[in-house]
Design a protein around this motif. Sequence first.
Motif, PDB file in Angstrom:
ATOM      1  N   VAL A 102      -2.780 130.604  29.571  1.00  0.00           N
ATOM      2  CA  VAL A 102      -2.983 131.850  28.824  1.00  0.00           C
ATOM      3  C   VAL A 102      -2.568 131.623  27.372  1.00  0.00           C
ATOM      4  O   VAL A 102      -1.463 131.144  27.106  1.00  0.00           O
ATOM      5  CB  VAL A 102      -2.165 133.004  29.441  1.00  0.00           C
ATOM      6  CG1 VAL A 102      -2.274 134.261  28.583  1.00  0.00           C
ATOM      7  CG2 VAL A 102      -2.627 133.279  30.875  1.00  0.00           C
ATOM      8  N   ASP A 103      -3.441 131.985  26.451  1.00  0.00           N
ATOM      9  CA  ASP A 103      -3.166 131.734  25.041  1.00  0.00           C
ATOM     10  C   ASP A 103      -2.451 132.897  24.355  1.00  0.00           C
ATOM     11  O   ASP A 103      -1.582 132.674  23.516  1.00  0.00           O
ATOM     12  CB  ASP A 103      -4.474 131.415  24.307  1.00  0.00           C
ATOM     13  CG  ASP A 103      -5.075 130.115  24.800  1.00  0.00           C
ATOM     14  OD1 ASP A 103      -4.427 129.063  24.604  1.00  0.00           O
ATOM     15  OD2 ASP A 103      -6.163 130.140  25.395  1.00  0.00           O
ATOM     16  N   CYS A 104      -2.814 134.113  24.693  1.00  0.00           N
ATOM     17  CA  CYS A 104      -2.122 135.284  24.161  1.00  0.00           C
ATOM     18  C   CYS A 104      -1.807 136.216  25.325  1.00  0.00           C
ATOM     19  O   CYS A 104      -2.727 136.699  25.999  1.00  0.00           O
ATOM     20  CB  CYS A 104      -2.977 136.020  23.139  1.00  0.00           C
ATOM     21  SG  CYS A 104      -3.195 135.162  21.572  1.00  0.00           S
ATOM     22  N   ALA A 105      -0.528 136.433  25.578  1.00  0.00           N
ATOM     23  CA  ALA A 105      -0.086 137.310  26.656  1.00  0.00           C
ATOM     24  C   ALA A 105       0.603 138.517  26.038  1.00  0.00           C
ATOM     25  O   ALA A 105       1.622 138.381  25.354  1.00  0.00           O
ATOM     26  CB  ALA A 105       0.864 136.572  27.599  1.00  0.00           C
ATOM     27  N   VAL A 106       0.044 139.691  26.281  1.00  0.00           N
ATOM     28  CA  VAL A 106       0.512 140.931  25.671  1.00  0.00           C
ATOM     29  C   VAL A 106       1.366 141.711  26.657  1.00  0.00           C
ATOM     30  O   VAL A 106       1.016 141.827  27.838  1.00  0.00           O
ATOM     31  CB  VAL A 106      -0.687 141.797  25.241  1.00  0.00           C
ATOM     32  CG1 VAL A 106      -0.230 143.165  24.749  1.00  0.00           C
ATOM     33  CG2 VAL A 106      -1.511 141.092  24.171  1.00  0.00           C
ATOM     34  N   SER A 107       2.489 142.245  26.181  1.00  0.00           N
ATOM     35  CA  SER A 107       3.288 143.127  27.024  1.00  0.00           C
ATOM     36  C   SER A 107       3.987 144.161  26.143  1.00  0.00           C
ATOM     37  O   SER A 107       3.778 144.214  24.930  1.00  0.00           O
ATOM     38  CB  SER A 107       4.311 142.335  27.848  1.00  0.00           C
ATOM     39  OG  SER A 107       4.837 143.153  28.886  1.00  0.00           O
ATOM     40  N   GLY A 108       4.786 144.998  26.788  1.00  0.00           N
ATOM     41  CA  GLY A 108       5.525 146.039  26.082  1.00  0.00           C
ATOM     42  C   GLY A 108       6.867 146.246  26.738  1.00  0.00           C
ATOM     43  O   GLY A 108       7.088 145.860  27.892  1.00  0.00           O
ATOM     44  N   SER A 109       7.762 146.869  26.022  1.00  0.00           N
ATOM     45  CA  SER A 109       9.152 146.971  26.481  1.00  0.00           C
ATOM     46  C   SER A 109       9.364 147.972  27.599  1.00  0.00           C
ATOM     47  O   SER A 109      10.354 147.886  28.331  1.00  0.00           O
ATOM     48  CB  SER A 109      10.057 147.326  25.303  1.00  0.00           C
ATOM     49  OG  SER A 109       9.612 148.514  24.656  1.00  0.00           O
ATOM     50  N   GLN A 110       8.448 148.930  27.778  1.00  0.00           N
ATOM     51  CA  GLN A 110       8.736 150.089  28.617  1.00  0.00           C
ATOM     52  C   GLN A 110       8.305 149.948  30.068  1.00  0.00           C
ATOM     53  O   GLN A 110       8.355 150.905  30.824  1.00  0.00           O
ATOM     54  CB  GLN A 110       8.057 151.331  28.016  1.00  0.00           C
ATOM     55  CG  GLN A 110       6.544 151.425  28.226  1.00  0.00           C
ATOM     56  CD  GLN A 110       5.729 150.631  27.234  1.00  0.00           C
ATOM     57  OE1 GLN A 110       6.234 149.722  26.585  1.00  0.00           O
ATOM     58  NE2 GLN A 110       4.464 150.971  27.092  1.00  0.00           N
ATOM     59  N   LYS A 111       7.900 148.772  30.483  1.00  0.00           N
ATOM     60  CA  LYS A 111       7.436 148.578  31.859  1.00  0.00           C
ATOM     61  C   LYS A 111       8.431 147.685  32.610  1.00  0.00           C
ATOM     62  O   LYS A 111       9.541 148.086  32.905  1.00  0.00           O
ATOM     63  CB  LYS A 111       6.037 147.977  31.844  1.00  0.00           C
ATOM     64  CG  LYS A 111       5.029 148.734  30.994  1.00  0.00           C
ATOM     65  CD  LYS A 111       4.395 149.883  31.698  1.00  0.00           C
ATOM     66  CE  LYS A 111       3.270 150.482  30.866  1.00  0.00           C
ATOM     67  NZ  LYS A 111       2.564 151.580  31.513  1.00  0.00           N
ATOM     68  N   GLY A 112       8.014 146.454  32.901  1.00  0.00           N
ATOM     69  CA  GLY A 112       8.878 145.560  33.652  1.00  0.00           C
ATOM     70  C   GLY A 112      10.130 145.131  32.916  1.00  0.00           C
ATOM     71  O   GLY A 112      11.089 144.660  33.544  1.00  0.00           O
ATOM     72  N   PHE A 113      10.148 145.299  31.588  1.00  0.00           N
ATOM     73  CA  PHE A 113      11.329 144.919  30.825  1.00  0.00           C
ATOM     74  C   PHE A 113      12.386 146.025  30.775  1.00  0.00           C
ATOM     75  O   PHE A 113      13.444 145.849  30.168  1.00  0.00           O
ATOM     76  CB  PHE A 113      10.929 144.480  29.414  1.00  0.00           C
ATOM     77  CG  PHE A 113      10.178 143.177  29.399  1.00  0.00           C
ATOM     78  CD1 PHE A 113      10.850 141.976  29.561  1.00  0.00           C
ATOM     79  CD2 PHE A 113       8.802 143.149  29.254  1.00  0.00           C
ATOM     80  CE1 PHE A 113      10.166 140.769  29.567  1.00  0.00           C
ATOM     81  CE2 PHE A 113       8.101 141.947  29.266  1.00  0.00           C
ATOM     82  CZ  PHE A 113       8.786 140.755  29.424  1.00  0.00           C
ATOM     83  N   MET A 114      12.078 147.189  31.380  1.00  0.00           N
ATOM     84  CA  MET A 114      13.096 148.212  31.692  1.00  0.00           C
ATOM     85  C   MET A 114      13.761 148.811  30.464  1.00  0.00           C
ATOM     86  O   MET A 114      14.959 149.101  30.463  1.00  0.00           O
ATOM     87  CB  MET A 114      14.157 147.631  32.640  1.00  0.00           C
ATOM     88  CG  MET A 114      13.594 146.978  33.891  1.00  0.00           C
ATOM     89  SD  MET A 114      14.826 146.146  34.926  1.00  0.00           S
ATOM     90  CE  MET A 114      15.297 144.748  33.906  1.00  0.00           C
ATOM     91  N   LEU A 115      12.986 149.014  29.406  1.00  0.00           N
ATOM     92  CA  LEU A 115      13.492 149.552  28.145  1.00  0.00           C
ATOM     93  C   LEU A 115      12.690 150.789  27.744  1.00  0.00           C
ATOM     94  O   LEU A 115      11.620 151.059  28.303  1.00  0.00           O
ATOM     95  CB  LEU A 115      13.360 148.502  27.034  1.00  0.00           C
ATOM     96  CG  LEU A 115      14.290 147.303  27.075  1.00  0.00           C
ATOM     97  CD1 LEU A 115      13.752 146.219  26.152  1.00  0.00           C
ATOM     98  CD2 LEU A 115      15.679 147.714  26.638  1.00  0.00           C
TER      99      LEU A 115
END
Length: 398
Positions: free
Chosen positions: A187-200
Amino acid sequence: MPGYNHLFIPGPTNIPEEVRMAMNVSMQDMRAPDFPELTKPLFEKMAKLFRNTTGRVFLYPSSGTGAWEAAIQNTLSPGDKVLMSRFGQFSHLWVDMAQRFGLDVDVIDCEWGTGVPVEKYAEKLKADTAHEIKAVFATHNETATGVSSDIKGVRRALDDANHPALLMVDGVSSIGSIEFDQDAWGVDCAVSGSQKGFMLPAGLGILSVSKWALDAHKRAEYKRTFFSFEDMIATNDQGFFPYTPATQLLRGLDVACDMLLDEGLENVWARHNRLATGVRKAVDAWGLRLCAKEPKWHSDTVSAIMVPEDKDARDVIATAYSKYNTSLGSGLSKVMGKVFRIGHLGWLNEGMVTTALSVAEMSMIENGFDIKAGSGVGAAIDHFTSTSARNGSAIAAE
């Protein structure tokens, strides 16, 4: 209302007390000489969670949508041809963004309840012998419909076609919860956000990029400022940011990373599968079905539950909130009123899941559903107790 408000939407998710307390600090000087003592180890921890050893991770003060923008702006150019698929509200929004940026979007529309059409991707990639397609986009977990897709299969399609296109993955509601391996899956670009699995709380757009994405960045022609890789790299390498970072969120993220790494990623993934399987057992016991058309599409982070045609899912959601102080996820766009969603990701255990199921049962019964009280909860309890000896580390069979 007395008691806790129960949050079972697929994001924002529940915040562990350790993470909340880590954020409960006074504001600090983000230019202080000791600030890199927080940030440099944090970048390393994040790379471990993505399993990225070839590139680097960027942390933007934004939502996951900002990380989407950063991926496009920094690796592609106006008019580039990209391959995408649309099968839910969030994959739709990603397509919309790509079109607004002036990319030449080849979009495959799929039935809602299914996921990335790997076979059709493979056909298009093999046919693209001139390598006009510069990037392939894949939504790993479509939150609106409770569908997960085969990212490894997309990488195989690229490799089988010997195609050099970048692989872009929306992992906002998957990374940190279900299996993801950036290196192994190419995977070349993996997008995520703080409010899901990162528990923030929401507020951090997270983008993990490979060395090939960094190479593509050198050729990308989009104008960029806020999301510029150049500016981030120049300051991140020193442990700083090109503008004011979300320092409290970084403090919380540091602790959240420790929690995930201490549990072990494989155990995190297994826990989510086990809890999700309990929800699916409950849905079967209610005599209902998921929006996901087949077990291969089942998401381990959110279940979108179809209601009978003579019912409105919004009534279930409203009853859960007003009478039982519990937030369930609503249906979006095409499935509004047709589904309610139970988010089962992040800081979650069996007792929390059975709470969500019991409130869903009570709310459905109050709205005239033909459901026996305790049926779904009982099915989940049977599953949880029969698998508890494995301490939550077993991948339960569908």
